[in-house]
Design an enzyme around this catalytic site. Structure first.
Site, PDB file in Angstrom:
ATOM      1  N   ARG A   1       0.842  -1.197   0.000  1.00 49.19           N
ATOM      2  CA  ARG A   1       0.000   0.000   0.000  1.00 49.19           C
ATOM      3  C   ARG A   1       0.880   1.251   0.000  1.00 49.19           C
ATOM      4  NH1 ARG A   1      -1.843   0.425   4.479  1.00 49.19           N
ATOM      5  NH2 ARG A   1      -1.390  -1.591   5.410  1.00 49.19           N
TER       6      ARG A   1
ATOM      7  N   TYR B   1      -1.605  -3.608  -6.648  1.00 50.69           N
ATOM      8  CA  TYR B   1      -1.426  -4.271  -5.353  1.00 50.69           C
ATOM      9  C   TYR B   1      -2.732  -4.311  -4.544  1.00 50.69           C
ATOM     10  CZ  TYR B   1      -0.286  -5.253  -0.569  1.00 50.69           C
ATOM     11  OH  TYR B   1      -0.300  -5.804   0.684  1.00 50.69           O
TER      12      TYR B   1
ATOM     13  N   LYS C   1      -9.668  -2.415   1.778  1.00 52.11           N
ATOM     14  CA  LYS C   1      -9.394  -1.249   2.634  1.00 52.11           C
ATOM     15  C   LYS C   1     -10.176  -0.015   2.184  1.00 52.11           C
ATOM     16  CE  LYS C   1      -6.093  -3.691   4.626  1.00 52.11           C
ATOM     17  NZ  LYS C   1      -6.227  -4.330   5.912  1.00 52.11           N
TER      18      LYS C   1
ATOM     19  N   HIS D   1     -10.730  -2.520  11.599  1.00 50.48           N
ATOM     20  CA  HIS D   1      -9.627  -3.350  11.101  1.00 50.48           C
ATOM     21  C   HIS D   1      -9.398  -4.490  12.097  1.00 50.48           C
ATOM     22  CE1 HIS D   1      -5.155  -3.380   9.599  1.00 50.48           C
ATOM     23  NE2 HIS D   1      -5.906  -4.202   8.911  1.00 50.48           N
TER      24      HIS D   1
ATOM     25  N   SER E   1      -1.420  -3.860  10.331  1.00 50.54           N
ATOM     26  CA  SER E   1      -1.126  -4.829   9.271  1.00 50.54           C
ATOM     27  C   SER E   1       0.138  -5.623   9.591  1.00 50.54           C
ATOM     28  CB  SER E   1      -0.930  -4.106   7.936  1.00 50.54           C
ATOM     29  OG  SER E   1      -2.118  -3.496   7.548  1.00 50.54           O
ATOM     30  N   ALA E   2       0.096  -6.911   9.239  1.00 52.97           N
ATOM     31  CA  ALA E   2       1.248  -7.798   9.384  1.00 52.97           C
ATOM     32  C   ALA E   2       1.733  -7.929  10.838  1.00 52.97           C
ATOM     33  CB  ALA E   2       2.388  -7.355   8.463  1.00 52.97           C
ATOM     34  N   CYS E   3       0.783  -7.924  11.796  1.00 53.25           N
ATOM     35  CA  CYS E   3       1.099  -8.185  13.217  1.00 53.25           C
ATOM     36  C   CYS E   3       0.518  -9.528  13.653  1.00 53.25           C
ATOM     37  CB  CYS E   3       0.531  -7.099  14.115  1.00 53.25           C
ATOM     38  SG  CYS E   3       1.545  -5.629  14.203  1.00 53.25           S
TER      39      CYS E   3
ATOM     40  N   THR F   1      -3.911 -12.786  10.859  1.00 48.39           N
ATOM     41  CA  THR F   1      -4.320 -14.022  10.188  1.00 48.39           C
ATOM     42  C   THR F   1      -3.948 -15.231  11.050  1.00 48.39           C
ATOM     43  OG1 THR F   1      -4.024 -12.925   8.069  1.00 48.39           O
ATOM     44  CG2 THR F   1      -4.178 -15.316   8.019  1.00 48.39           C
ATOM     45  N   ASN F   2      -2.761 -15.212  11.656  1.00 47.39           N
ATOM     46  CA  ASN F   2      -2.353 -16.329  12.516  1.00 47.39           C
ATOM     47  C   ASN F   2      -3.288 -16.481  13.710  1.00 47.39           C
ATOM     48  OD1 ASN F   2      -0.210 -16.799  10.836  1.00 47.39           O
ATOM     49  ND2 ASN F   2       1.299 -15.786  12.138  1.00 47.39           N
TER      50      ASN F   2
ATOM     51  N   ASP G   1      -9.348  -9.884   8.934  1.00 54.16           N
ATOM     52  CA  ASP G   1      -8.860  -8.514   8.668  1.00 54.16           C
ATOM     53  C   ASP G   1      -9.865  -7.410   8.997  1.00 54.16           C
ATOM     54  OD1 ASP G   1      -6.720  -6.866   7.766  1.00 54.16           O
ATOM     55  OD2 ASP G   1      -7.705  -6.601   5.831  1.00 54.16           O
TER      56      ASP G   1
ATOM     57  N   SER H   1       4.983 -10.463   0.205  1.00 53.19           N
ATOM     58  CA  SER H   1       4.333 -11.359  -0.760  1.00 53.19           C
ATOM     59  C   SER H   1       3.078 -11.937  -0.111  1.00 53.19           C
ATOM     60  CB  SER H   1       5.294 -12.460  -1.207  1.00 53.19           C
ATOM     61  OG  SER H   1       5.871 -13.114  -0.099  1.00 53.19           O
ATOM     62  N   ARG H   2       2.098 -12.259  -0.927  1.00 52.40           N
ATOM     63  CA  ARG H   2       0.763 -12.542  -0.395  1.00 52.40           C
ATOM     64  C   ARG H   2       0.156 -13.798  -0.989  1.00 52.40           C
ATOM     65  NH1 ARG H   2      -1.557  -8.923   3.637  1.00 52.40           N
ATOM     66  NH2 ARG H   2       0.100  -7.410   3.902  1.00 52.40           N
TER      67      ARG H   2
HETATM   68  O1  SAT Z   1      -3.655  -3.455   2.477  1.00 49.07           O
HETATM   69  S1  SAT Z   1      -3.699  -4.874   2.178  1.00 49.07           S
HETATM   70  O2  SAT Z   1      -5.060  -5.327   2.285  1.00 49.07           O
HETATM   71  O3  SAT Z   1      -3.206  -5.100   0.847  1.00 49.07           O
HETATM   72  C1  SAT Z   1      -2.764  -5.726   3.304  1.00 49.07           C
HETATM   73  C2  SAT Z   1      -2.883  -5.195   4.671  1.00 49.07           C
HETATM   74  O4  SAT Z   1      -2.194  -4.212   4.975  1.00 49.07           O
HETATM   75  O5  SAT Z   1      -3.673  -5.719   5.471  1.00 49.07           O
HETATM   76 MN    MN Z   2      -5.157  -5.414   7.223  1.00 47.56          MN
END
Ligand code: SAT
Ligand code: MN
Length: 579
Positions: free
Chosen positions: A69, A197, A206, A226, A248-250, A253-254, A275, A363-364
């Site tokens: 982003r 992206y 988002k 969020h 994000s990325a904390c 998902t896990n 998310d 990477s996603r």
């Molecule tokens: O913004 S994305 O949805 O691409 C990924 C994220 O930050 O959660």
């Molecule tokens: Mn997010």
């Protein structure tokens, strides 16, 4: 084609401006998905991964400058800059439209324009809201198919509702100089150009489900957050649903797919969302959540059988990978994968450690939620699930204890407003610096944070069974940089305490910042953790907290006159109690 004249007129007008060669209305069928994949395989924008080991899995390599982003290029356009607030980049709507319309002029020449009707949330839920994304990217179409309820059924609902969020997207020429993501909350519309992206291009996520929806939610009296949503079923068969907000990325998902450790037998974990949560008060004053999405767009590096077995299993089939490496056997590969070796890096070059990591750090994977072994069928329930606890968190090396509980809803709003975290690779920019990220919404709140906090505070008078609010930190480290808490599946031990608090089954230690657990009340059966570590995790350093509260106070004051007095009062009371 649609019988809804406002939608048809908008599509015609966009086509007249962007000049595509063809227009395709997406029906959302599996056949359409496969057709689009085949077309991308033919033009080289997608490639097949090893189909024996990874059936129906594909790899997309993005432009190397287009991997995250871009908050600095993301705008909220309102007449009054105060309505967007200091938390957003701002432009007037007329400036925003003029800039974007110039970039969109003729940009779809030689391309097909896809019209994607989608519904955020179960199509039959009163809490759901719809949108239509117009895009020239087949990659966006297939990702939207996995991430949202899109196509025929969504269009029917849109025609019935008569309203929808308008999202216009083009990859343009992918130049970072001509890349912008603009939101027009008053018009419920979005324009995004120059990026393919996820967060910039899958406009349902988002842009709609957070920035536009947060604005709509304030007008209509609900919350767009969020947050992951997860159901925790105890050995006694009692299920609690919690909603957790982390930047994000904390590890959202896990946590959403957590596997209980062997030493906590009988627990089951059900994923509702990883998310985004839309939260509504029901007629009984209970806060209920739906996940507007129906798929996951998750960070790949670090995913393995130990960190997240459900995710590791779920991405072995029917998954789109973006910017991972591949092995000589054409299997996807990423840092943290426990088998294989990279042969080709994420940019398609022969792997050479001198060029950096094999897989891009952000990477996603994109995958439908039903692929998840812990998928909760209630993710499709139109009435959503009742929320017992709201949990905020961040990535903090020091300061924040493992868990603490806010003393009231208003205090909880302060806890959320004070969230800070070390930055990650999900956004372009420096990684690892601590920044304030209120409610983990810094990049996603579509209006002035001060008004947003007032809106949160207003729930105190409206709900009579509001969830308790907590803060967690899985990322505390020793001065030597060793993590104090094992994290992952063992986080259930903390969630167990949270549930016990919600059910008034366990005492806690009162401190100025909130209620902390007695170390003995955290279940440490079979956990290899020292008494010192546990004490460090469940205590506060008053000196550090005095500094933190002062810093939160300064941050809040930067919102000026609009800052709600109730929030200021909370901050002052805690600062005073720490002295
Ligand atoms: O913004 S994305 O949805 O691409 C990924 C994220 O930050 O959660
Ligand atoms: Mn997010």
């Amino acid at each position: 084609m649609t019988k809804l004249s406002t939608l048809q007129a908008w599509v015609d007008q966009v086509a007249g401006h962007t000049l595509p060669d063809a227009i395709h209305w997406c029906d959302g069928s599996d056949a359409e998905y496969q057709q689009m994949i085949d077309q991308m395989l033919a033009d080289g924008s997608m490639s097949k991964l090893n189909q024996e080991k990874y059936p129906n899995c594909y790899l997309h390599r993005s432009d190397p400058t287009d991997v995250a982003r871009v908050e600095h290029l993301t705008f909220v356009c309102t007449d009054n800059p105060e309505d967007a607030g200091p938390n957003n980049n701002w432009m007037t709507p007329s400036e925003g439209h003029a800039k974007m319309d110039a970039l969109f002029a003729g940009c779809m020449k030689g391309r097909t324009m896809y019209v994607i009707p989608y519904c955020m949330g179960p199509v039959d839920s009163p809490y759901s809201r719809c949108g239509v994304e117009i895009t020239d990217s087949p990659y966006v179409v297939v990702n939207m198919k996995l991430m949202t309820r899109m196509g025929k059924n969504a269009l029917q609902r849109i025609e019935k509702d008569g309203t929808f969020v308008k999202g216009l997207h083009s990859t343009g020429d992918l130049s970072p100089d001509r890349r912008f993501i603009m939101h027009f909350p008053d018009e419920l519309s979005i324009k995004s150009i120059g990026s393919g992206y996820g967060g910039n291009a899958l406009l349902g996520k988002k842009c709609h489900a957070l920035r536009i929806a947060s604005f709509q939610a304030r007008q209509e009296g609900w919350l767009a957050e969020h947050m992951l949503i997860v159901g925790l079923e105890s050995p006694e068969g009692e299920t609690h649903y919690i909603a957790c907000a982390f930047p994000s990325a904390c590890g959202k998902t896990n946590l959403a797919m957590l596997i209980p450790p062997d030493s906590l037998p009988g627990w089951k974990v059900w994923t509702l969302g990883d998310d985004i949560a839309w939260l509504h008060l029901d007629d009984d004053g209970l806060l209920r959540a739906i996940n507007p999405e129906s798929g996951y767009f998750g960070v790949v590096p670090g995913t393995n059988e130990q960190t997240n077995k459900n995710a590791a299993d779920m991405i072995k089939h029917d998954t789109i990978f973006t910017n991972v490496a591949v092995t000589a056997d054409n299997e996807p590969w990423w840092e943290g994968k426990t088998d294989g070796e990279p042969a080709i890096d994420w940019q398609g070059r022969k792997y050479d450690p001198a060029n950096g990591k094999a897989a891009q750090a952000n990477s996603r994977f994109t995958v439908a939620a039903q692929n998840n072994p812990s998928y909760s069928s209630l993710a499709d329930a139109p009435e959503g699930v009742p929320i017992s606890a709201i949990v905020f968190g961040g990535r903090r090396k020091e300061l924040a204890p493992l868990v603490y509980e806010a003393k009231s809803w208003e205090h909880g709003v302060l806890v959320g407003a004070g969230v800070a975290s070390e930055t990650t690779a999900a956004n372009v920019g420096e990684v690892g610096i601590v920044r304030r990220d209120p409610m983990a919404m810094k990049p996603f709140c579509g209006y002035n944070f001060a008004d947003y906090w007032s809106h949160w505070l207003s729930f105190a008078d409206r709900g009579n069974k509001l969830p308790k609010i907590f803060h967690v930190n899985w990322f505390r480290q020793t001065p030597e940089g060793k993590f104090l808490w094992p994290g992952f599946g063992d986080n259930l031990r903390v969630l167990e305490w949270i549930i016990d608090r919600c059910e008034n089954r366990v005492d806690a230690v009162e401190t100025p910042i909130g209620y902390l657990p007695n170390p003995a009340d955290i279940n440490t059966t079979d956990l290899n953790i020292s008494a010192e570590a546990l004490t460090a995790l469940t205590s506060i350093d008053r000196g550090q907290w005095r500094a933190e509260m002062a810093s939160i106070g300064e941050y809040l004051e930067s919102y000026g006159d609009r800052l709600p007095e109730a929030l200021r009062k909370q901050q002052k009371a805690i600062a005073a109690a720490l002295n």
